[in-house]
Each structure stands twice: as structure tokens, then as C-alpha cells.
Design a protein around this motif. Structure first.
Motif, PDB file in Angstrom:
ATOM      1  N   GLU A   1      34.955  45.896  37.829  1.00  0.00           N
ATOM      2  CA  GLU A   1      33.835  46.793  38.064  1.00  0.00           C
ATOM      3  C   GLU A   1      34.419  48.179  38.269  1.00  0.00           C
ATOM      4  OE1 GLU A   1      29.956  47.867  40.812  1.00  0.00           O
ATOM      5  OE2 GLU A   1      31.626  46.862  41.746  1.00  0.00           O
TER       6      GLU A   1
ATOM      7  N   THR B   1      32.513  39.760  38.582  1.00  0.00           N
ATOM      8  CA  THR B   1      32.438  38.338  38.216  1.00  0.00           C
ATOM      9  C   THR B   1      31.009  37.848  38.070  1.00  0.00           C
ATOM     10  OG1 THR B   1      33.663  38.273  40.279  1.00  0.00           O
ATOM     11  CG2 THR B   1      34.038  36.472  38.764  1.00  0.00           C
TER      12      THR B   1
ATOM     13  N   ARG C   1      38.924  46.317  41.306  1.00  0.00           N
ATOM     14  CA  ARG C   1      39.914  45.247  41.209  1.00  0.00           C
ATOM     15  C   ARG C   1      39.666  44.465  39.928  1.00  0.00           C
ATOM     16  NH1 ARG C   1      42.435  42.942  45.925  1.00  0.00           N
ATOM     17  NH2 ARG C   1      43.671  41.145  45.321  1.00  0.00           N
TER      18      ARG C   1
ATOM     19  N   SER D   1      31.790  34.376  45.840  1.00  0.00           N
ATOM     20  CA  SER D   1      32.526  33.865  47.005  1.00  0.00           C
ATOM     21  C   SER D   1      33.911  33.374  46.605  1.00  0.00           C
ATOM     22  CB  SER D   1      31.792  32.691  47.654  1.00  0.00           C
ATOM     23  OG  SER D   1      30.473  33.050  47.932  1.00  0.00           O
ATOM     24  N   MET D   2      34.014  32.897  45.354  1.00  0.00           N
ATOM     25  CA  MET D   2      35.308  32.371  44.908  1.00  0.00           C
ATOM     26  C   MET D   2      36.340  33.479  44.748  1.00  0.00           C
ATOM     27  SD  MET D   2      34.482  29.113  44.059  1.00  0.00           S
ATOM     28  CE  MET D   2      35.580  28.589  42.749  1.00  0.00           C
ATOM     29  N   VAL D   3      35.895  34.700  44.454  1.00  0.00           N
ATOM     30  CA  VAL D   3      36.862  35.741  44.115  1.00  0.00           C
ATOM     31  C   VAL D   3      37.117  36.755  45.231  1.00  0.00           C
ATOM     32  CG1 VAL D   3      36.388  35.587  41.649  1.00  0.00           C
ATOM     33  CG2 VAL D   3      35.111  37.236  43.045  1.00  0.00           C
ATOM     34  N   CYS D   4      36.255  36.817  46.222  1.00  0.00           N
ATOM     35  CA  CYS D   4      36.384  37.895  47.204  1.00  0.00           C
ATOM     36  C   CYS D   4      37.771  37.896  47.858  1.00  0.00           C
ATOM     37  CB  CYS D   4      35.302  37.792  48.281  1.00  0.00           C
ATOM     38  SG  CYS D   4      35.531  39.027  49.558  1.00  0.00           S
ATOM     39  N   PRO D   5      38.563  38.949  47.665  1.00  0.00           N
ATOM     40  CA  PRO D   5      39.924  38.960  48.221  1.00  0.00           C
ATOM     41  C   PRO D   5      39.948  39.096  49.736  1.00  0.00           C
ATOM     42  CG  PRO D   5      39.468  41.040  47.127  1.00  0.00           C
ATOM     43  CD  PRO D   5      38.292  40.160  46.860  1.00  0.00           C
ATOM     44  N   ARG D   6      38.815  39.503  50.309  1.00  0.00           N
ATOM     45  CA  ARG D   6      38.783  39.565  51.768  1.00  0.00           C
ATOM     46  C   ARG D   6      38.237  38.275  52.365  1.00  0.00           C
ATOM     47  NH1 ARG D   6      39.379  44.975  54.145  1.00  0.00           N
ATOM     48  NH2 ARG D   6      41.466  45.417  53.431  1.00  0.00           N
ATOM     49  N   GLY D   7      38.039  37.285  51.500  1.00  0.00           N
ATOM     50  CA  GLY D   7      37.633  35.980  52.001  1.00  0.00           C
ATOM     51  C   GLY D   7      36.244  35.954  52.619  1.00  0.00           C
TER      52      GLY D   7
ATOM     53  N   ARG E   1      46.865  42.226  49.672  1.00  0.00           N
ATOM     54  CA  ARG E   1      45.504  42.504  50.126  1.00  0.00           C
ATOM     55  C   ARG E   1      44.566  41.435  49.575  1.00  0.00           C
ATOM     56  NH1 ARG E   1      43.957  48.455  48.853  1.00  0.00           N
ATOM     57  NH2 ARG E   1      42.612  48.107  50.658  1.00  0.00           N
ATOM     58  N   ASP E   2      44.989  40.208  49.657  1.00  0.00           N
ATOM     59  CA  ASP E   2      44.276  39.153  48.978  1.00  0.00           C
ATOM     60  C   ASP E   2      44.366  37.866  49.799  1.00  0.00           C
ATOM     61  OD1 ASP E   2      43.218  37.321  47.266  1.00  0.00           O
ATOM     62  OD2 ASP E   2      44.451  37.885  45.542  1.00  0.00           O
ATOM     63  N   GLU E   3      43.278  37.551  50.474  1.00  0.00           N
ATOM     64  CA  GLU E   3      43.300  36.349  51.299  1.00  0.00           C
ATOM     65  C   GLU E   3      43.378  35.095  50.438  1.00  0.00           C
ATOM     66  OE1 GLU E   3      40.503  36.337  54.563  1.00  0.00           O
ATOM     67  OE2 GLU E   3      41.094  38.376  55.131  1.00  0.00           O
ATOM     68  N   LYS E   4      42.878  35.208  49.205  1.00  0.00           N
ATOM     69  CA  LYS E   4      42.940  34.046  48.308  1.00  0.00           C
ATOM     70  C   LYS E   4      44.391  33.740  47.941  1.00  0.00           C
ATOM     71  CE  LYS E   4      38.706  33.153  48.304  1.00  0.00           C
ATOM     72  NZ  LYS E   4      37.654  34.133  48.165  1.00  0.00           N
TER      73      LYS E   4
ATOM     74  N   SER F   1      31.063  41.978  41.986  1.00  0.00           N
ATOM     75  CA  SER F   1      30.167  42.473  40.934  1.00  0.00           C
ATOM     76  C   SER F   1      30.751  42.225  39.547  1.00  0.00           C
ATOM     77  CB  SER F   1      29.895  43.964  41.093  1.00  0.00           C
ATOM     78  OG  SER F   1      30.210  44.396  42.370  1.00  0.00           O
TER      79      SER F   1
ATOM     80  N   SER G   1      35.227  43.092  43.017  1.00  0.00           N
ATOM     81  CA  SER G   1      35.504  41.787  42.383  1.00  0.00           C
ATOM     82  C   SER G   1      34.229  40.963  42.248  1.00  0.00           C
ATOM     83  CB  SER G   1      36.499  40.978  43.207  1.00  0.00           C
ATOM     84  OG  SER G   1      37.722  41.639  43.289  1.00  0.00           O
TER      85      SER G   1
ATOM     86  N   SER H   1      39.033  41.613  37.606  1.00  0.00           N
ATOM     87  CA  SER H   1      38.517  40.293  37.955  1.00  0.00           C
ATOM     88  C   SER H   1      39.009  39.237  36.991  1.00  0.00           C
ATOM     89  CB  SER H   1      36.997  40.305  38.012  1.00  0.00           C
ATOM     90  OG  SER H   1      36.484  40.502  36.714  1.00  0.00           O
TER      91      SER H   1
END
Ligand SMILES: Cc1cc2nc3c(=O)[nH]c(=O)nc-3n(C[C@H](O)[C@H](O)[C@H](O)COP(=O)(O)OP(=O)(O)OC[C@H]3O[C@@H](n4cnc5c(N)ncnc54)[C@H](O)[C@@H]3O)c2cc1C
Ligand code: SF4
Ligand code: SF4
Ligand code: SF4
Lengths: 340, 110
Positions: A246, B45, A229, B85-91, A163-166, B43, B41, A231
Motif C-alpha cells: 500500500e 493484503t 510495507r 490479521s495474518m500479516v500485521c507485523p505488530r501482531g 519490526r515484525d512480530e510475525k 490494506s 500491510s 505485502s
């Protein structure tokens, strides 16, 4: 007497073994090709299986026994496959080549490499391990990173590499929520004094009795579920790890100091199977796994003549799902050959 | 009948009366806003959030529940550093979303 028909089974995990056992019963000659030095695939690495805490070794042993008549090649890989008229010619790394009408892919999955999520510190901090490492430790009790003497707080991070696009994997790996809860309970049983936390975003308790596991984790073991999640993970001077997230239900940042952090590495397509499918131009689905002819009605058939799939090569699956698919693939192969 | 006390205005969210006209404009400009899975994520960061209360997750949530004032006052605490923006897992390009929020909602809530 007519010789028995060869069926090439690629992968000796539980899917390959179950299919081989069934194909033997149906009168075929399954040839299992396994690249590792042992059978059973991932399940051979696990300790006890949800939902009934069945010893994984028992499951694997039963499957090995029931397929013992099959031809099995360990430490063997596929060099190439080419299509002859209505057959496949499969060349193995041990010099043997096999001609067969049917190929069954049971190549399984790969566990996401947790060190790629650098912010979680796997391979950097000693207190950070994966779901796989924990199963190994349950099995053999030896892992220098786990100091059993002073275990006061343990955390589980859900969705690592899922679940992680990164991490280039937007999919849910499906089995890691229930695995996290199973392992959290097991850790609590071993260290009753320890606080155990699960950092989750959604809890996917889809299977038989999984919700009971969750309730038991809450009620009987006092496991703390924190919705957020993770961080970042860092180390303090006492050699413990600090986890930040959070708490999205409270809307506040949380921080906790832990003796051990377990990352729930996700399930991704085995890159080896992609290599072989490239040889005969089998397509990959949009989730990166092998593409079935139809994801509703025909999950064990590939779009190619004579090529079938079973188990987690087409997506994350539990043990009972994998076994059911292996049986169903064996039957489908049988019907396919009868119609020829 | 007079009971001697009044009923405070309800704090419940009434989805029937939420006006999403601006959110639709935001969605047109930033199609990814619907992708947020409220993981937190961003918030977790955000450095500014600890002092100013800014949280991309909360802002997106408030806007969809008609709590525009709350959202806009949170956005004022953003330093546009782009860490979220760097961490958002939904891009989601959250920093860009914040700029669009300022443009679309900033007009009258100055
Ligand atoms: C941490 C964890 C815990 C789990 N616990 C449970 C549980 O308690 N209960 C449950 O129901 N499920 C559990 N699962 C799910 C379970 O592991 C899978 O259902 C199962 O492993 C799927 O079996 P498989 O045969 O499809 O694939 P795999 O187990 O991946 O086996 C594939 C086999 O194919 C071989 N192979 C791959 N490519 C090639 C190639 N090119 N040539 C030759 N051989 C090849 C591999 O070496 C491997 O032996 C768990 C999963 C994880 C990640
Ligand atoms: S099963 Fe749970 S932990 Fe695994 S990817 Fe899905 S939501 Fe995350
Ligand atoms: S861009 Fe704004 S919301 Fe995002 S991390 Fe920076 S200060 Fe926080
Ligand atoms: S990191 Fe992305 S998905 Fe997660 S809460 Fe923030 S905006 Fe939503």
C-alpha cells in the motif's frame, strides 16, 4: 618477568580485532577465538562502508595488522567454559584449554534468514536477493541472479525480519535504512537507466551525514521512496517480480514490476553466542541480545565477574560504534584488573 | 463586510475538539489498537479494500482523528476474512478489532 595476563576474546570480527589491538598495547595477551576461517566477521563481507564509502577491506586489513601479535585461533569453537574460583577455564575445539580471569564476548550478530519471510520469495524467485548478496556482488561481480544487461527497475524492501512480530523480532535493526540508501545509490550508479525504489515505513537516518545520503539519494539519484510495507512478491511470465504494497501516503495500493528485488535482512542475536552464554549463565536482554550490566552507563560490562562485551553482540551497531565500544571495553578490562 | 463568497467548513483536524470517548472504550477492549504503525500491510493484503475502500490502517487513523462516520462506512466493506490479521507485523488481531469497532461504534451510526 611476569607472564602477560591472558584475555580470551570470543569472536574475530572488527570488535574482537580492535579490542585485541588495544589490549596488546595495554600489555596483555589477548587470545582471539574465531569459528570461521577468516577474520573481520561481517565487515569482511561488505564492499564499501557508509558514510564515506571507505573500502571495507581497508578497515579490516588495518585491524588485522594492528592485532597481528595476538594469539589467533581460526576455525575454532568453544566446547565449554567453566568457572574455577576466580577464573574461567575455556576448552577449545582444537584441544587447547585456556585459563583466564577475563572473557570478552565479541560474537556479533546474525543476519535474519530472509527465506523465513515466505511472502518475499527469497530462495524461490531468482530476482530476489538480500543486502548481503548485493555486497558480495559488489565485491566479486558474480551472482547468476543479477542480469546486468537489462536492469530497468530495482526495489529495496526495508525491515525484512525486523519490526515484525510475525518474524519474532519486534526490534529495529538500525543499520539497514542507511544501508538500503547506500546500496540504492550504488545500484543507480551502476545502472543509471534503472528506476530504483525503496519501500520503507520509517527512515531512520540517525548517524553522522546519513541525512545527507538521503537527500543525495532523492536529489542526485532520483530514488523513489514509497511509504508502505511490501505485502507480497510474485513472478510474472517474463521472469520479473511483481511487488505489491500500500502506498500509505496516497492511501492506494501500488504494484510495480522489477528486475531485481533486494531484501534488507535485519540484525538478530547470534544464536552461537546464546549457546556460550548458556554455559556460564549470562542473561539475554528482552531484545534477544546479550544483556549488559546497565544499558546506559555500563554497556560493555556483563552482570558476571570478569565477563565483558563489545560490538553487536549487545544489539545492532555501526562500524564506528563497534570500534568505540571495543576500545572502551579494553580500557574497562584494564581498570578492572588494576583494581584487583 | 461581504466579499460575496463564504468560507467552506474547514477540513482541518482540530485535535482540541475530537471526542475520543469511544476510542477509549475500543482501546480498553483492544489494547493493541495503539500499536498500529501505519505500515499498510493490512490494506495491501485486503481483497475487499480494492472494491469497497476498506482499510484497517485508515479506519484506525480516522477513529483517532474524530472521523468516525468515514471509518464506520469503511468498516461496512469488510468481509471479516481475517487476512489482515495474518500479516500485521505488530501482531494486532485486526479482525477482532474490526468486530469491536462494529460493536462500539455501530450502536448509533446505523
Ligand atoms: C548489510 C549490512 C551492511 C553494513 N554496512 C555497514 C557500513 O557500511 N558502515 C557501518 O558503519 N556499518 C555497517 N554495517 C554494520 C556492521 O556490519 C557491524 O557494525 C559490524 O559487523 C559489527 O562487528 P562485530 O565484530 O560486533 O560483529 P560481527 O561482524 O558479526 O563479527 C562477529 C565475529 O564473531 C565470530 N563468532 C561468533 N560467534 C562465535 C563463537 N561462538 N565462537 C567463535 N567465533 C564466533 C563470527 O564468526 C564473526 O567473525 C552493516 C551491516 C549490514 C547487515
Ligand atoms: S533501520 Fe530501517 S530498515 Fe532497518 S529495521 Fe529499522 S526501520 Fe527497518
Ligand atoms: S478482515 Fe476485512 S479488512 Fe481484513 S483483509 Fe479481510 S476484508 Fe480486509
Ligand atoms: S498491518 Fe497492522 S500495523 Fe500495519 S497498518 Fe495494518 S493494523 Fe497497522
Amino acid at each position: 618477568m611476569k607472564p602477560k595476563e591472558n584475555i580470551v576474546v570470543i569472536g574475530g570480527g572488527i570488535a574482537g580485532l580492535e579490542a585485541a589491538g588495544q589490549l596488546l598495547k595495554l600489555g596483555y595477551n589477548p587470545i582471539v577465538i574465531e569459528k570461521q576461517d577468516h577474520l573481520g566477521g561481517h565487515v569482511a563481507e561488505w564492499n564499501r562502508l557508509f558514510p564515506d564509502m571507505t573500502p571495507a577491506s581497508e578497515v579490516v586489513k588495518r585491524l588485522i595488522d594492528q592485532s597481528s601479535e595476538a594469539n589467533i585461533f581460526l576455525n575454532t569453537e568453544i566446547l565449554f567454559i567453566n568457572r574455577l574460583k576466580d577464573r574461567y577455564n575455556v576448552m577449545l575445539s582444537n584441544g587447547i584449554s585456556i585459563i583466564a580471569r577475563i572473557l570478552l564476548f565479541t560474537t556479533g550478530f546474525r543476519l535474519f534468514d530472509a527465506s523465513k519471510k515466505e511472502e518475499y520469495g527469497y530462495g524461490v524467485y531468482d530476482q530476489v536477493i538480500t543486502n548481503r548478496d548485493l555486497e558480495h556482488w559488489f565485491n566479486n561481480g558474480n551472482d547468476k541472479r543479477i542480469d546486468a544487461s537489462g536492469m530497468k527497475a530495482v526495489g529495496f524492501v526495508h525491515c525484512v525480519g525486523s519490526r515484525d512480530e510475525k518474524a519474532r523480532n519486534p526490534q529495529c535493526s538500525k543499520v539497514c535504512c542507511i544501508t538500503a540508501i547506500k546500496q540504492a545509490i550504488e545500484v543507480k550508479q551502476k545502472f543509471p537507466e534503472a528506476m530504483v525504489y525503496c519501500f520503507y515505513m520509517d527512515l531512520r537516518m540517525f548517524g553522522k551525514k546519513y541525512e545527507d545520503f538521503y537527500i543525495s539519494a532523492q536529489r542526485d539519484y532520483g530514488i523513489r521512496f514509497i511509504r508502505g510495507r511490501v505485502s507480497e512478491v510474485s513472478e510474472n511470465i517474463d521472469g520479473k517480480v511483481i511487488v505489491k504494497a500500500e502506498d500509505t501516503l496516497a492511501g492506494k495500493p501500488v504494484k510495480v514490476t522489477l528486475d531485481l528485488l533486494v531484501l534488507m535482512s535485519g540484525i538478530v542475536c547470534n544464536p552461537d553466542s546464546a549457546k556460550i552464554t548458556g554455559m556460564i549463565e549470562l542473561p539475554l536482554d528482552t531484545d534477544g541480545f546479550l544483556k549488559s550490566r546497565d544499558n546506559v552507563a555500563d554497556i560493555t560490562a556483563s552482570p558476571k565477574e570478569g565477563v565483558f562485551y563489545a560490538g553487536s553482540c549487545t544489539g545492532p551497531k555501526t562500524v564506528p560504534e563497534t570500534l568505540a565500544e571495543a576500545r572502551s571495553a579494553a580500557l574497562e578490562i584494564h581498570s578492572y584488573l588494576k583494581e584487583k | 463586510m461581504d466579499f460575496g463568497f463564504g468560507i467552506a467548513p474547514s477540513s482541518a483536524v482540530n485535535l482540541d475538539s475530537v471526542d475520543l470517548e469511544k476510542f477509549e472504550r475500543l482501546h480498553t477492549a483492544e489494547p493493541d489498537v495503539y500499536k498500529c504503525m501505519a505500515c499498510g500491510s493490512c490494506s495491501a493484503t485486503c481483497i475487499a479494500g480494492r472494491f469497497s475502500g476498506m482499510s484497517v490502517r485508515k479506519v484506525l487513523h480516522c477513529l483517532q482523528r474524530g472521523k468516525e462516520k468515514e471509518a464506520v462506512s469503511m468498516v461496512k466493506g469488510c468481509m471479516l476474512c481475517g487476512k489482515c490479521s495474518m500479516v500485521c507485523p505488530r501482531g494486532i488481531n485486526t479482525r477482532h478489532v474490526i468486530l469491536s469497532i462494529c460493536r462500539i461504534y455501530g450502536e448509533e451510526t446505523k
